[in-house]
Design a protein around this motif. Structure first.
Motif, short mmCIF file in Angstrom:
data_model
loop_
_atom_site.label_atom_id
_atom_site.label_comp_id
_atom_site.label_asym_id
_atom_site.label_seq_id
_atom_site.Cartn_x
_atom_site.Cartn_y
_atom_site.Cartn_z
N UNK A 63 0.84 -1.20 0.00
CA UNK A 63 0.00 0.00 0.00
C UNK A 63 0.87 1.25 0.00
N UNK A 64 1.92 1.26 0.81
CA UNK A 64 2.82 2.42 0.86
C UNK A 64 3.50 2.64 -0.49
N UNK A 65 3.89 1.56 -1.15
CA UNK A 65 4.54 1.68 -2.46
C UNK A 65 3.55 2.20 -3.50
N UNK A 66 2.30 1.76 -3.42
CA UNK A 66 1.28 2.25 -4.36
C UNK A 66 1.07 3.75 -4.20
N UNK A 67 1.04 4.22 -2.96
CA UNK A 67 0.90 5.65 -2.71
C UNK A 67 2.10 6.42 -3.25
N UNK A 68 3.29 5.92 -2.98
CA UNK A 68 4.51 6.60 -3.41
C UNK A 68 4.65 6.65 -4.92
N UNK A 69 3.99 5.74 -5.63
CA UNK A 69 4.14 5.67 -7.08
C UNK A 69 3.29 6.70 -7.82
N UNK A 70 2.41 7.41 -7.11
CA UNK A 70 1.57 8.41 -7.73
C UNK A 70 2.33 9.67 -8.10
N UNK A 71 1.67 10.54 -8.86
CA UNK A 71 2.32 11.76 -9.33
C UNK A 71 2.72 12.67 -8.17
N UNK A 72 1.86 12.77 -7.15
CA UNK A 72 2.20 13.61 -5.99
C UNK A 72 2.74 12.78 -4.83
N UNK A 73 2.53 11.46 -4.88
CA UNK A 73 3.01 10.60 -3.80
C UNK A 73 2.19 10.72 -2.53
N UNK A 74 0.93 11.16 -2.66
CA UNK A 74 0.09 11.27 -1.47
C UNK A 74 -1.38 11.10 -1.86
N UNK A 75 -2.14 10.56 -0.93
CA UNK A 75 -3.58 10.42 -1.11
C UNK A 75 -4.27 11.01 0.11
N UNK A 76 -5.58 11.29 -0.02
CA UNK A 76 -6.39 11.72 1.12
C UNK A 76 -7.45 10.66 1.34
N UNK A 77 -7.63 10.26 2.60
CA UNK A 77 -8.56 9.18 2.90
C UNK A 77 -9.33 9.49 4.17
N UNK A 78 -10.58 9.04 4.22
CA UNK A 78 -11.39 9.12 5.42
C UNK A 78 -12.13 7.81 5.60
N UNK A 79 -12.47 7.47 6.84
CA UNK A 79 -13.03 6.16 7.17
C UNK A 79 -14.40 6.35 7.81
N UNK A 80 -15.45 5.89 7.12
CA UNK A 80 -16.84 6.04 7.55
C UNK A 80 -17.43 4.68 7.85
N UNK A 81 -18.00 4.51 9.05
CA UNK A 81 -18.72 3.28 9.37
C UNK A 81 -20.21 3.54 9.23
#
Length: 264
Positions: A63-81
Motif C-alpha cells: 500500500x505504501x509503495x502504491x501511494x509513493x508511485x503516484x504523481x504527488x506521492x500522497x492520497x487523502x482518505x477518510x473512514x466512515x462506518x
C-alpha cells in the motif's frame, strides 16, 4: 446508465479540478472514502477482522509503495462506518497519507477506535453520506472513489440505484467489497451478493469489486483492493465485466426480503 470512457472521464475530471479551486487546496492523487459496514449481521469477530484488515493494510509495504508511485506521492482518505438509514460515524477524518509516518498515524487512529455494531443495511444512505464527505474535503484530486463494503443488499432507506446514479453523476467512482462469509439466511443476506454489487452498487469508469469469501482472506482482500484503487487499476478478473452473460439482479431484493420478514 451509460458511462464515459476512461480517457474522457479523466479529461472531465481534470477540467473540474481546475475549475473547482481554490488554488491553496492541496493536490493529492486520490480522494478515497472507505465506507465500512458495521451492521449486526456480522459477528463481533468478523468486525474485528475487518477493522484489523484496514489497520494492517495501511502499514503494509504494498500500500505504501502504491501511494509513493503516484504523481504527488500522497492520497487523502477518510473512514466512515455505516449500517442503517439513520446511522454513520466518521472514525477517521480526511487525512493525507504521504509516507510511513502518516500511514501509521492513520492506522493507529483506526486501531484505537471502539468497534460498534449497529442495526440495518442501507447502502444507499452510506453512498449519500460518502458522497457528501467530498464536499468537506480540503484536498483536490483528479480521482474520487468510494470503497463500500457490506454483507447484504440494501434493505432500508432510498433505493440503491437512485443513490448510486446520483453519486456517479458527480464523477465519483464506486468500488465494492461484498462480504460473503456466511450461507445466506433468506432474510438479510443473499447468495449472489457479488452479482448484486456488480449490478446495483458499483459504477464509474474502471469500477470493480473484490469479494471476500473466507475470513482468512479478509485482510488480503482489503489490501489488494486498496492497492488497486490507489494505483488506479482493475483486477485481472472482474465480475462486473461478465454481467452481459447472466441474468440481471433484482436491485430491490433486500427491501423485498425485509418486508417478507416483517410480515411474518
Amino acid at each position: 446508465m451509460p458511462f464515459p470512457d476512461l480517457k474522457m472521464f479523466r479529461a472531465l475530471a481534470a477540467a473540474a479540478f481546475i475549475a473547482a479551486g481554490p488554488a491553496a487546496a492541496e493536490e493529492v492523487d486520490l480522494e478515497l472514502v472507505l465506507a465500512v459496514d458495521v451492521s449486526r449481521s456480522m459477528d463481533f469477530d468478523e468486525h474485528a477482522v475487518q477493522r484489523n484488515g484496514y489497520v494492517e493494510a495501511f502499514r503494509h509495504p504494498d500500500v505504501l509503495n502504491a501511494i509513493a508511485s503516484g504523481m504527488t506521492g500522497r492520497i487523502a482518505v477518510t473512514y466512515l462506518e455505516w449500517s442503517g438509514s439513520a446511522t454513520g460515524t466518521i472514525v477517521a477524518p480526511w487525512t493525507v497519507i504521504d509516507g510511513r509516518g502518516s500511514a501509521e498515524a492513520f492506522a493507529a487512529t483506526l486501531a484505537a477506535a471502539p468497534i460498534q455494531r449497529l442495526h440495518g443495511t442501507s447502502i444507499s444512505h452510506a453512498l449519500n453520506q460518502a458522497s457528501a464527505l467530498f464536499d468537506e474535503s480540503p484536498y483536490r484530486s483528479h480521482r474520487r472513489v468510494i470503497d463500500v463494503s457490506g454483507d447484504g443488499p440494501n434493505n432500508m432507506g432510498p433505493a440503491v440505484l437512485s443513490a448510486r446514479d446520483a453519486v456517479l453523476a458527480r464523477g465519483i467512482i464506486i468500488n465494492g467489497l461484498p462480504i460473503m462469509l456466511k450461507a445466506p439466511d433468506g432474510l438479510y443476506s443473499i447468495r449472489n451478493l457479488d452479482e448484486y454489487y456488480a449490478d446495483c452498487v458499483i459504477g464509474g469508469p474502471g469500477a470493480f469489486l473484490v469479494p471476500v469469501r473466507a475470513i482468512e482472506g479478509f485482510a488480503e482482500a482489503i489490501r489488494r483492493k486498496l492497492v488497486l484503487e490507489i494505483a488506479g487499476r482493475q483486477p485481472m478478473l472482474m465480475l462486473a465485466a461478465d454481467t452481459g452473460r447472466r441474468q440481471s439482479v433484482d436491485c430491490m431484493v433486500g427491501e423485498r426480503l425485509r418486508r417478507m420478514w416483517m410480515d411474518q
